[in-house]
Enzyme design. Structure first.
Site, mmCIF file in Angstrom:
data_model
loop_
_atom_site.group_PDB
_atom_site.id
_atom_site.type_symbol
_atom_site.label_atom_id
_atom_site.label_comp_id
_atom_site.label_asym_id
_atom_site.label_seq_id
_atom_site.Cartn_x
_atom_site.Cartn_y
_atom_site.Cartn_z
ATOM 1 N N ASP A 262 0.774 -1.249 0.000
ATOM 2 C CA ASP A 262 0.000 0.000 0.000
ATOM 3 C C ASP A 262 0.803 1.296 0.000
ATOM 4 O O ASP A 262 0.608 2.157 -0.828
ATOM 5 C CB ASP A 262 -0.917 0.038 1.233
ATOM 6 C CG ASP A 262 -1.660 -1.263 1.446
ATOM 7 O OD1 ASP A 262 -1.491 -2.196 0.637
ATOM 8 O OD2 ASP A 262 -2.411 -1.354 2.433
ATOM 9 N N GLU B 225 1.870 -9.825 11.438
ATOM 10 C CA GLU B 225 1.643 -9.422 10.044
ATOM 11 C C GLU B 225 2.982 -9.215 9.329
ATOM 12 O O GLU B 225 3.160 -9.607 8.180
ATOM 13 C CB GLU B 225 0.821 -8.125 10.039
ATOM 14 C CG GLU B 225 0.366 -7.672 8.659
ATOM 15 C CD GLU B 225 -0.542 -6.443 8.732
ATOM 16 O OE1 GLU B 225 -0.658 -5.847 9.828
ATOM 17 O OE2 GLU B 225 -1.126 -6.085 7.693
HETATM 18 C C1 9YW Z 1 -6.018 -2.925 2.759
HETATM 19 C C2 9YW Z 1 -4.661 -8.039 3.951
HETATM 20 C C3 9YW Z 1 -4.091 -6.876 3.160
HETATM 21 C C4 9YW Z 1 -2.946 -7.339 2.241
HETATM 22 C C5 9YW Z 1 -2.175 -6.166 1.656
HETATM 23 C C6 9YW Z 1 -1.777 -5.238 2.755
HETATM 24 C C7 9YW Z 1 -3.010 -4.770 3.514
HETATM 25 C C8 9YW Z 1 -4.675 -3.133 3.365
HETATM 26 O O1 9YW Z 1 -3.646 -5.910 4.079
HETATM 27 O O2 9YW Z 1 -3.880 -4.071 2.676
HETATM 28 O O3 9YW Z 1 -6.757 -2.125 3.348
HETATM 29 O O4 9YW Z 1 -6.341 -3.567 1.754
HETATM 30 O O5 9YW Z 1 -1.053 -4.153 2.271
HETATM 31 O O6 9YW Z 1 -1.051 -6.634 0.951
HETATM 32 O O7 9YW Z 1 -3.452 -8.144 1.225
HETATM 33 O O8 9YW Z 1 -3.654 -8.725 4.614
#
Ligand code: 9YW
Length: 416
Positions: free
Chosen positions: A160, A390
């Site tokens: 992100d 995480e």
């Molecule tokens: C969001 C779930 C997700 C991951 C992503 C990570 C985060 C945040 O969490 O995203 O709000 O989507 O960056 O890679 O898939 O673990």
């Protein structure tokens, strides 16, 4: 019995919401796309039915045009922002409107290979779903047939708030139609999360695409953020190789030829993104036409799907060693010491087990099994010391972000 494996399996049970696994309780209360692919590979080692189920439930969210969305909102929850009312995608099963790294077909091949007799009947519909998704990537996200697929949103990268987006994201306005009501910082320390400015821009992009009615051609015209991305393309190519393998196995010769053509296109395009002076691969910002110079893990992920000349593979590994020197846990998602490096803040420095998993496979593929083994051991040690966090602070080794995290559990099961 290894107690940690037992613990990892219990995490996957605790995060089960009915045939799909949430990444972690409360912080991420829905089904996330690439998380589920990693989780399915973990399940494949001890519960094939559950592995298939994970992938099947993800494809319930697939769109008619082939996209598999980054989130499937199977059941309501008010602990996450932005929810389905913000995405406004009008899909029968509520989903987000963007996608995520296509690990799916990599997982599908592994699940299929471990399923034994009668696997084909269960694999085939998932194979069809994956093929539709790959076609979507190459049409919606590479309409000019360059071989590199483009992202319209940082969330699509799975990384992100990576420094890779800093330059491109700075052009995106912070104004939003939707009020930004963050929930993440209520679950996890704000110092470990993306900043408010990032969230405003994330939501500005979401509002822009919702106004395009989630039409890919319209979005391609209007996207204020458009990165031809090296990590996603590298994953897509590995998944493409696995999909081509399944196509041949199932006697789908025409599909195999089509997939091989996608793969060749990406292979050639990725090789052109090698930058010897940086000793890594780079993405391209399609709006400025410039290389994305930021020093992030993405530049090394092509190890996963290219058979590189020895001098390139050696240069990548030398650079990786420079980044990892003196760290408690490798591999850092941003080069230590550069201005954007923040060892605790999400994708701006920390080490992630699933990124390591991809790198380990890539190092093995490209003639560096020792470096792969070192990374595998370091990942296992981090998890055994700190638990199924995480991600990890690479300097102190501290487990950060959400705890009892599904993909960290799956990575542990797989890497052991
Ligand atoms: C969001 C779930 C997700 C991951 C992503 C990570 C985060 C945040 O969490 O995203 O709000 O989507 O960056 O890679 O898939 O673990």
């Amino acid at each position: 019995m290894n107690l940690h494996i037992d613990h990892a399996k219990r995490i996957l049970v605790a995060n089960d919401r009915g045939g799909y696994t949430v990444p972690t309780d409360r912080l991420y209360p829905f089904q996330w796309n690439w998380d589920s692919a990693f989780v399915a590979m973990g399940f494949a080692l001890y519960d094939i039915d559950r592995a298939y189920r994970e992938l099947e439930r993800l494809t319930e969210g697939q769109w008619a045009d082939g996209m598999i969305p980054h989130i499937v909102f199977h059941q309501p929850s008010d602990t996450y922002f932005p929810g389905p009312d913000v995405w406004r995608t009008k899909h029968t099963i509520p989903t987000s409107g963007i996608t995520q790294p296509p690990v799916f077909a990599i997982a599908l091949r592994k699940v299929h290979e471990r399923a034994g007799k009668h696997a084909e009947a269960r694999t085939l519909p998932l194979y069809e779903a994956a093929l539709k998704w790959h076609r979507w990537w190459y049409s919606a996200r590479d309409p000019e047939r360059t071989g590199l697929v483009a992202l319209h949103h940082p969330w699509e990268s799975g990384s992100d708030n990576s420094p890779a987006w800093d330059v491109a994201l700075a052009r995106v306005p912070t104004t939003t139609v939707t009020p930004v009501m963050r929930k993440d910082t209520g679950h996890v320390n704000a110092d470990m999360r993306p900043r408010d400015e990032d969230y405003k821009r994330f939501i500005h992009l979401l509002d822009t695409y919702a106004a395009c009615g989630w039409n890919p051609a319209k979005q391609w015209e209007e996207a204020p953020f458009k990165i031809a991305e090296i990590q996603t393309t590298a994953i897509l190519l590995k998944a493409g190789e696995d999909l081509e393998h399944l196509a041949r196995l199932f006697g789908r010769t025409e599909d195999a030829t089509e997939i091989a053509d996608f793969n060749d296109r990406s292979r050639r395009a990725m090789l052109a993104q090698w930058r010897p002076a940086l000793r890594r691969f780079v993405s391209r910002d399609l709006i400025s036409g410039e290389d994305v110079q930021a020093a992030t893990q993405a530049g090394f992920i092509p190890l996963l799907s290219l058979d590189l000349d020895k001098d390139i593979a050696d240069a990548l590994v030398t650079e990786m060693k420079t980044w990892s020197k003196g760290l408690k846990v490798a591999f850092p998602t941003t080069k230590p010491g550069v201005g954007s490096w923040e060892p605790k803040r999400y994708w701006r420095g920390p080490a992630w087990a699933i990124i390591n998993w991809l790198l380990i496979d890539g190092l093995q593929r490209n003639g560096h099994p020792d470096a792969g083994e070192e990374l595998r051991m370091s990942t296992i040690a981090a998890i055994e010391t700190e638990g199924f966090a995480e991600y990890f602070d690479p300097v102190t080794g501290e487990g950060c972000g959400g705890l009892g995290f599904s993909w960290t559990a799956a990575a542990y099961i797989w890497l052991m």
